[in-house]
Design an enzyme around this catalytic site. Structure first.
Site, short mmCIF file in Angstrom:
data_model
loop_
_atom_site.label_atom_id
_atom_site.label_comp_id
_atom_site.label_asym_id
_atom_site.label_seq_id
_atom_site.Cartn_x
_atom_site.Cartn_y
_atom_site.Cartn_z
N LYS A 56 7.55 9.27 4.72
CA LYS A 56 8.20 10.23 3.62
C LYS A 56 9.93 10.32 3.56
O LYS A 56 10.74 10.26 2.33
CB LYS A 56 7.71 11.48 3.20
CG LYS A 56 7.88 12.37 4.27
CD LYS A 56 7.22 13.66 3.80
CE LYS A 56 7.55 14.79 5.08
NZ LYS A 56 8.90 15.34 5.00
N THR A 57 10.23 10.35 4.69
CA THR A 57 11.82 10.51 4.91
C THR A 57 12.50 9.45 4.56
O THR A 57 13.49 9.39 3.98
CB THR A 57 11.98 11.07 6.53
OG1 THR A 57 11.43 12.06 6.76
CG2 THR A 57 13.64 11.13 6.60
N ASP A 242 11.56 18.19 -0.79
CA ASP A 242 10.78 17.76 0.48
C ASP A 242 9.74 18.84 0.82
O ASP A 242 10.03 20.19 0.37
CB ASP A 242 11.74 17.37 1.43
CG ASP A 242 10.99 16.60 2.74
OD1 ASP A 242 9.72 16.13 2.45
OD2 ASP A 242 11.30 16.59 3.67
N GLU A 243 8.80 18.66 1.29
CA GLU A 243 7.81 19.57 1.79
C GLU A 243 7.28 20.52 0.99
O GLU A 243 7.42 21.79 0.87
CB GLU A 243 8.39 20.60 3.06
CG GLU A 243 8.68 19.51 4.24
CD GLU A 243 7.38 19.05 4.95
OE1 GLU A 243 6.39 19.33 4.63
OE2 GLU A 243 7.63 18.34 6.10
N GLN A 284 -1.27 19.48 4.50
CA GLN A 284 -0.53 19.90 5.45
C GLN A 284 -0.07 21.47 5.15
O GLN A 284 1.34 21.71 5.72
CB GLN A 284 0.64 19.11 5.77
CG GLN A 284 0.01 17.67 6.43
CD GLN A 284 1.23 16.82 7.08
OE1 GLN A 284 1.73 17.08 7.78
NE2 GLN A 284 1.31 15.67 6.29
N ARG A 655 -0.72 14.42 14.91
CA ARG A 655 0.54 14.61 15.72
C ARG A 655 0.59 13.41 16.79
O ARG A 655 1.57 13.08 17.45
CB ARG A 655 0.98 15.79 16.39
CG ARG A 655 1.11 17.25 15.59
CD ARG A 655 2.08 16.87 14.39
NE ARG A 655 1.48 16.37 13.07
CZ ARG A 655 1.96 16.10 12.21
NH1 ARG A 655 3.42 15.83 12.04
NH2 ARG A 655 1.35 15.89 10.92
#
Length: 805
Positions: A56-57, A242-243, A284, A655
């Protein structure tokens, strides 16, 4: 469209505007099809559902570069919101690498930073000066303490931090003091609302805002002054967030004010909202306790009816085995948008599972596996150990110290460095050694009991004048110059409490019983229990863990997990409980971590699952998978909270890049009592064919293990007075339960001397004395005895080595 003067530079460019920077092919190179679609999207609001590890970044930075170089957007017309300053700096740097120095003009910042910049320019409309101060957490607490004092609120019932937490919740919901007062549900909330109102007035008088004000005031400003809102809507033609799953109501409202279409501007002319792209993953969303609202992302297409969505499912981080495990777990949450993470990296290693006898066995397994991986050519720095609560780090820290494995605790502090643990140990040190002035000063007003700096200064002056210790000066507080009557009363109560507890030490009481008595008699535990601050619930867990350490030591000081192995004498099958001094020495040796480096190739990372979000490691150990531990006991009766716990499990699993370990303990100590927790429901949700169990539950149910726990329970008993076990096998702990357990585990008393005022007695340490007063009966008898030059001592007769003459 009319342009507000001075903002022409930020207007949308004409089609013929020159384009600079990388070519379209360069910007889209290496992106998969959904990523490319997100980068080149135009027009309607767009939700990019970005699964874990889906790049996504990269999408965000390439889109910003695309807007500037291919669509001719002025960098100053771009607002990109991230949740940390670090993430904002990294994003700006990556865009600058693509399009050059023009990227510096962009607004890439956190919500709070963006609001500060807006308020500096516009806040005069609300009667503030542009040089307003921003109060940090300590400033806020000091101000709220003054407010509570001015309102004459009982500090035990209305703790400043507790009031602040409530006020913060109101601000995150955009409720001002008037709204909060109208919506108050009971007398307590009405009082909170009064404190909120006075607190805001004091902030305004100081030309100051607190952190939560920054967003709330900006939203109110945009709503109250349409011309201001239109200025910033025209300024920001492209907004990226974002997020998005972590936004709260106030943050959502700010985005809506800047981007949602509204029918008319001041001139009656339609003003379109900014082009909006939000990126996030509902799976998330794990910060509801901070006010995050998962509905913001789930309802995005309802809030913006013409919105589109793009799904990023290809994962560039983990093996397919790890992703398949994550997919099957999160599928158990209801009402989520379907999403299946996949990877072309291959299946990889199976997940390794381990069922441990107890938490120490679990930690030993983790340590042994790390040694095996390192011996095979891996690096310890590639390994992370995850747990649900901070308190769980303690047993891993102790095992790693014993085995010489360097580690670091991320997002927290080492167990024995945590404030509440240090406070409790300071009490014990002051009891064991009243001359320990540092420990005594730490606890004299902890929890707050009205012994302020002036009172301490008066006691210190007496100690210096008479050349006596600080403790002795406390016992002679009536002689302190300038000491207020109220302070003297509080100091006397503190000295009385400490002397009673000292009687337990002198009587050889178990370290765990002394610690439990300290937590109860001091009011420390009760204060944490009454708090609504989520951090205080974690502090209670940490104190429970410290009691467990003391319990293990008291049950077998020579074989306690924190000890170095010692040879027992032949035939010594029941070693005596160690003294409090022995326990404090053992803790000091374990807590001495000066030799542990902070970084380097040989350092294992320890962290909670919440801290792990956004990180990745080649090897992950996901520990404590038991119902009541993870998912946490506080969530078991609430469907929404259980779903958040499942999202936390999803975050933990994703993770891991190459290897994932899962483990649980059949028996785990809680306040030192053995708790038999069933396996976490999340284990049952994992595909059985993906897990290689190195050890399963039936293997450890030997008679010896059961007998050991049975004997320990027979000797000390599970905590009396606890509520019945929950479905998860855990119990609810409370101050009342602590008192009951302390009474059950305390030493059986011998004959208690029957004393009356005027009786002459002899004490093994203080010598001859005369009884002044006697309070209480039987095991609760407390006598104040004048020992002449030694002063008047307050002694628990159950423990005191006193004989009547």
């Amino acid at each position: 469209m009319s342009i507000i003067p001075g903002l022409e530079a930020f207007a949308a460019p004409t089609p013929s505007a020159p384009r600079r920077g990388p070519s379209p092919e360069e910007l889209l190179d290496g992106l998969n099809e959904p990523q490319r679609a997100a980068v080149v999207h135009e027009g309607a609001p767009l939700l990019v559902v970005a699964g874990a590890g889906s790049g996504k970044t990269r999408v965000l930075t390439r889109r910003i570069a695309w807007l500037i170089s291919q669509r001719g957007a002025h960098p100053g017309s771009i607002l990109a919101i991230t949740f940390t300053n670090k993430a904002a700096a990294e994003m700006k740097e990556r865009v600058a690498e693509l399009v050059g120095g023009r990227a510096k003009i962009m607004w890439v910042s956190t919500f709070h930073s963006a609001c500060v910049r807006i308020l500096r320019k516009e806040v005069d409309k609300l009667g503030y000066k542009s040089n307003f101060t921003i109060y940090d957490a300590q400033d806020q607490k000091r101000l709220m303490t003054l407010v509570c004092h001015d309102l004459d609120l009982d500090p035990k019932r209305y703790q400043p931090q507790q009031v602040l937490n409530w006020v913060s919740d109101q601000k995150n919901e955009l409720r001002d003091p008037d709204d909060a007062a109208k919506d108050a549900k009971n007398g307590v909330e009405e009082t909170y609302a009064k404190a909120y109102s006075l607190y805001q007035r004091r902030l305004a008088q100081a030309n100051a805002f607190d952190f939560d004000d920054l967003i709330m005031v900006t939203v109110h400003l945009l709503r109250e002054f349409p011309e201001v809102r239109e200025t910033w809507r025209r300024r920001f033609r492209h907004v990226l967030v974002d997020e998005y799953q972590d936004t709260n109501h106030a943050q959502y409202a700010l985005v809506a004010e800047l981007c949602a279409d509204n029918p008319e501007n001041l001139d009656g002319e339609r003003v379109p909202g900014a082009e909006l792209m939000v990126v996030g993953d509902a799976d998330q969303s794990i910060y509801a306790f901070r006010g995050a609202n998962i509905r913001n992302i789930l309802d995005f297409e309802q809030d913006f009816p013409n919105a589109g969505s793009i799904l990023l499912e290809q994962n560039y981080r983990s093996t397919q085995t790890i992703l398949s495990a994550a997919n099957t777990v999160i599928d158990n949450n209801k009402g989520r948008k379907p999403k299946r993470l996949w990877s072309d990296a291959g299946d990889g290693e199976k997940i390794v599972g381990y069922v441990a006898d107890d938490e120490h066995d679990e930690a030993r397994f983790v340590s042994d596996e790390i040694d095996r991986l390192v011996d095979g050519g891996g690096l310890a720095s590639e390994v992370a150990v995850f747990y649900r609560t901070n308190a769980q780090s303690r047993v891993f820290e102790e095992i790693f110290i014993r085995t010489g494995q360097p580690y670091k605790v991320v997002g927290g502090v080492r167990f024995y460095e945590r404030r509440e643990v240090r406070d409790a140990l300071a009490y014990l040190r002051a009891l064991a050694n009243p001359d320990d002035q540092v420990s005594l000063r730490r606890i004299i007003n902890t929890p707050k009991r009205g012994i302020g700096d002036r009172a301490i200064a008066a006691i210190n002056l007496l100690a210096e004048r008479e050349s006596i210790t600080f403790w002795t000066a406390l016992t002679r507080a009536s002689e302190a110059p300038g000491l207020a009557t109220r302070s003297f009363t509080q100091i006397k109560a503190f000295v009385d409490m400490m002397e009673e507890l000292q009687s337990m030490v002198a009587g050889g009481e178990r370290a765990d019983v002394i610690l439990e008595s300290v937590l109860d008699r001091s009011g420390y535990l009760a204060e944490l229990e009454s708090s609504e601050d989520p951090q205080d619930a974690s502090r209670v867990d940490n104190l429970a863990e410290l009691v467990a350490v003391a319990r293990e030591f008291a049950d077998n000081p020579l074989a306690a997990p924190s000890a170095d192995p010692l040879d027992e004498e032949d035939g010594d099958t029941e070693p005596p409980a160690g003294t409090l001094d022995d326990f404090l020495e053992r803790v000091a040796l374990v807590a001495d971590s000066d030799q542990i480096p902070e970084d380097g190739d040989g350092v294992v990372t320890l962290m909670t699952l919440h801290t792990a979000k956004g990180l990745e490691f080649p090897v992950v150990f996901l520990t404590g998978l038991e119902d009541g531990v993870f998912p946490h006991s506080r969530t078991l009766g609430d469907t929404q909270e259980l779903e958040e716990e499942r999202r936390l499990a999803y975050v933990g699993i994703t993770r891991a890049r190459e290897r994932l370990y899962i483990s649980r303990a059949v028996v785990r100590s809680a306040w030192g009592a053995p708790m038999h927790n069933p396996a976490s429901r999340f284990i049952d949700e994992l595909p059985v064919d993906l897990i290689d169990w190195k050890r399963t539950a039936p293997e450890q149910t030997s008679w010896n293990r059961q007998s050991q726990w049975g004997d320990r329970a027979e000797r000390g008993g599970a905590f009396a007075g606890f509520n019945a076990p929950t479905a998860a096998g855990r119990r609810a702990f409370s101050s009342a339960a602590l008192k009951a357990d302390t009474a059950k585990r305390a030493k059986t008393s011998g004959e208690i001397p029957s004393l009356e005022p005027g009786d002459r007695v002899t004490h093994q340490i203080f010598g001859l004395g005369t009884v002044v007063t006697v309070e209480g009966v039987a095991e609760k008898s407390v006598a104040s005895i004048d020992f002449g030059s030694e002063g008047v001592k307050r002694l628990l007769l159950r423990y005191a080595p006193v004989e009547k003459l």
